[in-house]
Write an enzyme that holds these catalytic residues in place. Structure first.
Site, PDB file in Angstrom:
ATOM      1  N   ALA A  69      70.436  79.615  57.507  1.00 60.82           N
ATOM      2  CA  ALA A  69      71.444  78.904  58.287  1.00 60.82           C
ATOM      3  C   ALA A  69      71.843  77.619  57.585  1.00 60.82           C
ATOM      4  O   ALA A  69      71.063  77.022  56.854  1.00 60.82           O
ATOM      5  CB  ALA A  69      70.896  78.588  59.678  1.00 60.82           C
ATOM      6  N   ASN A 118      70.918  66.385  53.317  1.00 64.76           N
ATOM      7  CA  ASN A 118      72.096  66.567  54.158  1.00 64.76           C
ATOM      8  C   ASN A 118      71.894  65.947  55.535  1.00 64.76           C
ATOM      9  O   ASN A 118      70.820  66.006  56.118  1.00 64.76           O
ATOM     10  CB  ASN A 118      72.470  68.052  54.262  1.00 64.76           C
ATOM     11  CG  ASN A 118      71.903  68.720  55.506  1.00 64.76           C
ATOM     12  OD1 ASN A 118      72.444  68.567  56.593  1.00 64.76           O
ATOM     13  ND2 ASN A 118      70.812  69.464  55.338  1.00 64.76           N
ATOM     14  N   PHE A 122      75.247  69.364  62.547  1.00 65.59           N
ATOM     15  CA  PHE A 122      75.732  70.525  63.301  1.00 65.59           C
ATOM     16  C   PHE A 122      77.252  70.554  63.390  1.00 65.59           C
ATOM     17  O   PHE A 122      77.832  70.831  64.454  1.00 65.59           O
ATOM     18  CB  PHE A 122      75.149  70.555  64.716  1.00 65.59           C
ATOM     19  CG  PHE A 122      73.691  70.920  64.810  1.00 65.59           C
ATOM     20  CD1 PHE A 122      72.951  71.265  63.694  1.00 65.59           C
ATOM     21  CD2 PHE A 122      73.057  70.912  66.045  1.00 65.59           C
ATOM     22  CE1 PHE A 122      71.596  71.597  63.796  1.00 65.59           C
ATOM     23  CE2 PHE A 122      71.709  71.240  66.167  1.00 65.59           C
ATOM     24  CZ  PHE A 122      70.985  71.575  65.040  1.00 65.59           C
ATOM     25  N   SER A 183      66.140  70.509  63.401  1.00 64.05           N
ATOM     26  CA  SER A 183      67.020  69.757  62.510  1.00 64.05           C
ATOM     27  C   SER A 183      66.829  68.263  62.747  1.00 64.05           C
ATOM     28  O   SER A 183      66.739  67.815  63.886  1.00 64.05           O
ATOM     29  CB  SER A 183      68.482  70.125  62.764  1.00 64.05           C
ATOM     30  OG  SER A 183      69.347  69.234  62.078  1.00 64.05           O
ATOM     31  N   ASN A 185      69.106  66.062  62.154  1.00 67.62           N
ATOM     32  CA  ASN A 185      70.432  65.449  62.167  1.00 67.62           C
ATOM     33  C   ASN A 185      71.071  65.317  63.544  1.00 67.62           C
ATOM     34  O   ASN A 185      72.196  64.844  63.662  1.00 67.62           O
ATOM     35  CB  ASN A 185      71.365  66.231  61.238  1.00 67.62           C
ATOM     36  CG  ASN A 185      70.883  66.185  59.798  1.00 67.62           C
ATOM     37  OD1 ASN A 185      70.407  65.155  59.339  1.00 67.62           O
ATOM     38  ND2 ASN A 185      70.974  67.298  59.103  1.00 67.62           N
ATOM     39  N   THR A 186      70.377  65.769  64.586  1.00 68.02           N
ATOM     40  CA  THR A 186      70.821  65.554  65.955  1.00 68.02           C
ATOM     41  C   THR A 186      69.771  64.690  66.645  1.00 68.02           C
ATOM     42  O   THR A 186      68.620  65.111  66.762  1.00 68.02           O
ATOM     43  CB  THR A 186      70.980  66.889  66.713  1.00 68.02           C
ATOM     44  OG1 THR A 186      72.021  67.658  66.101  1.00 68.02           O
ATOM     45  CG2 THR A 186      71.331  66.649  68.171  1.00 68.02           C
ATOM     46  N   LYS A 216      62.681  78.196  64.970  1.00 70.38           N
ATOM     47  CA  LYS A 216      62.661  77.585  63.643  1.00 70.38           C
ATOM     48  C   LYS A 216      62.046  76.195  63.754  1.00 70.38           C
ATOM     49  O   LYS A 216      62.487  75.374  64.563  1.00 70.38           O
ATOM     50  CB  LYS A 216      64.083  77.489  63.067  1.00 70.38           C
ATOM     51  CG  LYS A 216      64.110  76.982  61.620  1.00 70.38           C
ATOM     52  CD  LYS A 216      65.491  77.153  61.008  1.00 70.38           C
ATOM     53  CE  LYS A 216      65.469  76.777  59.526  1.00 70.38           C
ATOM     54  NZ  LYS A 216      66.770  77.021  58.873  1.00 70.38           N
ATOM     55  N   ASN A 245      62.480  74.209  58.428  1.00 69.39           N
ATOM     56  CA  ASN A 245      63.745  73.498  58.306  1.00 69.39           C
ATOM     57  C   ASN A 245      63.625  72.435  57.209  1.00 69.39           C
ATOM     58  O   ASN A 245      62.689  72.465  56.415  1.00 69.39           O
ATOM     59  CB  ASN A 245      64.097  72.856  59.654  1.00 69.39           C
ATOM     60  CG  ASN A 245      65.591  72.805  59.915  1.00 69.39           C
ATOM     61  OD1 ASN A 245      66.368  72.441  59.040  1.00 69.39           O
ATOM     62  ND2 ASN A 245      66.000  73.153  61.126  1.00 69.39           N
TER      63      ASN A 245
END
Length: 353
Positions: A69, A118, A122, A183, A185-186, A216, A245
């Protein structure tokens, strides 16, 4: 096909990483409209060997190498990706509402370490638009997984509503769903990596679908905590675990930007360490997918022998190009032969037995 290292890579690396990715996406999206080119590239990267074939979730996975993903967030490149020789494709992360993601620049290359950092956040077209794309092609020739996550603006106490909306929308348009609670990033997303939330989500999902749901996880958890969380997920109905991840351990990269998550070779050992710990506990009890720093057939084979039925790549594609999947499959076949195995199933979990 042009040599990636001497021509295409040099051109793409003159662009900023996100622009280069958009160029790549444009090329792969265009391929489906050029059937002659699509078939030529597909033939070049195809290795038809029953030794690599597995039946998982009622679908044939022609080989164990999948697209992770993050590369195809919106399901725009699925047809083009078939030309690269993947055994399966995971799209997303998809959120209920469209998101633009975080402020740019948000994607950075580290060529010497063959790694990326990165902080995309999302960015995606939202479940409605992506569902319409999938309706046009599903069921597809390759198994498709959908990685799903909550919107940035959704409060923690309503996160389960986002995941359940997504499960309801995509349950008939994929072969499995991956719950992304890892993730970086959120804001607050990783706080959902707890047994109460996972148990509630999985038990609620059972009322909506029988589709396989995988969890995940992050590579930054203590190994014992990761094992306990994954074991609890399996006990409550998870069909598998995807480990791992991206990492927020910025000491892994020289000159890290200290935002977002690190992927690629820099997290190879960390990802394997977490995966190996999980496999010691759960191999033979659930499906295990390994991802994180896999950049060769040898590394994929290490994960397979540790207990992975499937592996995924993303960052390595940026640095090694579209022929990587074919090379990985060739190397896995060579290693199977070297170890005296007739089929990949004999190698899966060999180090656990």
């Amino acid at each position: 096909m042009f040599d990636y290292q001497t021509l295409i890579k040099k051109f793409l690396f003159k662009l900023d990483p996100e622009s280069a990715h958009k160029m790549t996406e444009l090329g792969l999206r265009t391929l489906k409209h050029l059937p002659i080119c699509l078939n030529l590239i597909k033939k070049k990267n195809s290795i038809a060997s029953d030794r690599l074939k597995q039946n998982i979730f009622g679908r044939d996975f022609l080989n164990p190498v999948g697209l992770a993903a993050g590369f195809d967030k919106n399901g725009n490149m699925i047809e083009g990706m078939t030309a690269l020789g993947f055994g399966f494709i995971e799209i997303g992360t998809v959120t209920p509402k469209p998101q633009e993601g975080n402020q740019k620049p948000r994607l950075f290359r580290f060529p010497e370490q063959e790694s990326l950092e990165n902080a995309m956040g999302f960015n995606n077209d939202g479940m409605s638009a992506i569902r319409e794309r999938l309706r046009k092609i599903y069921p597809f020739s390759l198994p498709i997984g959908i990685n799903i996550g909550k919107n940035k603006t959704t409060p923690q106490e309503k996160a389960i509503e986002d995941y359940m909306n997504l499960i309801g929308w995509f349950k008939d348009l994929c072969d499995y769903m991956a719950i992304n609670v890892s993730s970086p990033n959120t804001p607050g997303l990783r706080d959902l990596q707890n047994e109460v939330f996972i148990r509630t989500l999985l038990n609620t999902a059972k009322e909506v679908t029988q589709k396989p749901i995988l969890i995940k996880i992050s590579p930054d958890m203590e190994a014992s905590r990761a094992v306990d969380l994954c074991a609890a997920a399996v006990e409550n109905g998870a069909a598998g675990i995807i480990a791992t991840n991206t990492s927020v351990d910025y000491t892994l990269l020289s000159n890290a930007k200290r935002i977002g998550g690190i992927s690629g070779r820099a997290i190879q050992d960390r990802s394997f360490h977490i995966f190996d710990a999980i496999a010691k506990k759960l191999y033979g009890r659930t499906l295990l997918i390994s991802v994180g720093g896999i950049d060769s057939g040898a590394e994929a084979y290490r994960r397979i022998k540790a207990g992975a039925s499937l592996v995924q790549i993303y960052t390595a594609l940026v640095f090694h190009g579209p022929s990587l999947v074919r090379k990985m499959k060739e190397e896995i076949l060579e290693l199977l032969t070297k170890d005296g195995y007739q089929h990949i199933g004999e190698a899966i979990g060999a180090d656990r037995r």
